[in-house]
Design a protein around this motif. Sequence first.
Motif, short mmCIF file in Angstrom:
data_model
loop_
_atom_site.label_atom_id
_atom_site.label_comp_id
_atom_site.label_asym_id
_atom_site.label_seq_id
_atom_site.Cartn_x
_atom_site.Cartn_y
_atom_site.Cartn_z
N MET A 297 -42.38 18.62 -38.11
CA MET A 297 -41.10 18.98 -37.70
C MET A 297 -39.85 18.31 -38.44
O MET A 297 -40.12 17.17 -38.83
CB MET A 297 -40.71 18.59 -36.30
N LYS A 298 -38.98 19.03 -38.68
CA LYS A 298 -37.66 18.31 -39.72
C LYS A 298 -37.29 17.16 -38.93
O LYS A 298 -36.97 17.17 -37.54
CB LYS A 298 -36.73 19.18 -39.80
N THR A 299 -36.90 15.89 -39.37
CA THR A 299 -36.45 14.95 -39.00
C THR A 299 -35.09 15.08 -37.84
O THR A 299 -34.86 14.86 -37.07
CB THR A 299 -36.31 13.73 -39.99
N THR A 300 -34.40 15.86 -38.61
CA THR A 300 -32.93 16.13 -37.99
C THR A 300 -33.29 16.67 -36.70
O THR A 300 -32.68 16.60 -35.68
CB THR A 300 -32.10 16.98 -38.71
N ARG A 301 -34.14 17.75 -36.70
CA ARG A 301 -34.67 18.35 -35.26
C ARG A 301 -35.01 17.54 -34.28
O ARG A 301 -34.77 17.49 -33.15
CB ARG A 301 -35.57 19.69 -35.54
N SER A 302 -35.77 16.66 -34.67
CA SER A 302 -36.62 15.59 -33.94
C SER A 302 -35.90 14.73 -33.36
O SER A 302 -35.88 14.36 -32.11
CB SER A 302 -37.89 15.00 -34.82
N VAL A 303 -34.80 14.35 -34.09
CA VAL A 303 -33.70 13.35 -33.69
C VAL A 303 -32.55 13.94 -32.69
O VAL A 303 -32.37 13.54 -31.40
CB VAL A 303 -32.83 12.54 -34.64
N ARG A 304 -32.39 15.35 -32.89
CA ARG A 304 -31.52 16.15 -31.88
C ARG A 304 -32.27 16.35 -30.67
O ARG A 304 -31.76 16.25 -29.48
CB ARG A 304 -31.06 17.22 -32.66
N ILE A 305 -33.62 16.78 -30.67
CA ILE A 305 -34.40 16.78 -29.47
C ILE A 305 -34.51 15.63 -28.65
O ILE A 305 -34.17 15.57 -27.42
CB ILE A 305 -35.68 17.35 -29.86
N ALA A 306 -34.97 14.38 -29.32
CA ALA A 306 -35.20 13.17 -28.84
C ALA A 306 -33.71 12.66 -28.10
O ALA A 306 -33.87 12.25 -27.01
CB ALA A 306 -35.57 12.12 -29.59
N ASN A 307 -32.54 13.01 -28.66
CA ASN A 307 -31.48 12.75 -28.04
C ASN A 307 -31.23 13.38 -26.51
O ASN A 307 -30.67 12.75 -25.72
CB ASN A 307 -30.17 13.00 -28.79
N TYR A 308 -31.46 14.68 -26.59
CA TYR A 308 -31.36 15.45 -25.32
C TYR A 308 -32.35 15.08 -24.29
O TYR A 308 -32.06 15.01 -23.06
CB TYR A 308 -31.28 17.08 -25.70
#
Length: 90
Positions: free
Chosen positions: A35-46
Amino acid sequence: FGIYSETKYKLILEISEEIFGWTVSDFDKDPNSVMKTTRSVRIANYVSKYLLEQYKKGREHWVIDEDGSMMWVLGCSWASGTMPDNMTEI
């Protein structure tokens, strides 16, 4: 995200789809299956926001993982593996 139980994985997928419209097939498109890092960070935030909101609602809303611990992702104010009995209600 920490260790993935089936329950945690399902919650992550539900939130990913609800908030971003992303499904498992979106992540399968990566030839390296990463998974792209930017996606994983966004998902983790939510996901952490959701878990914190449930915590603030009170004990009956806390999200408990399959091992009996508080479900955890990066951004939660408790540590991975924290048991509900070690939490205080706010």
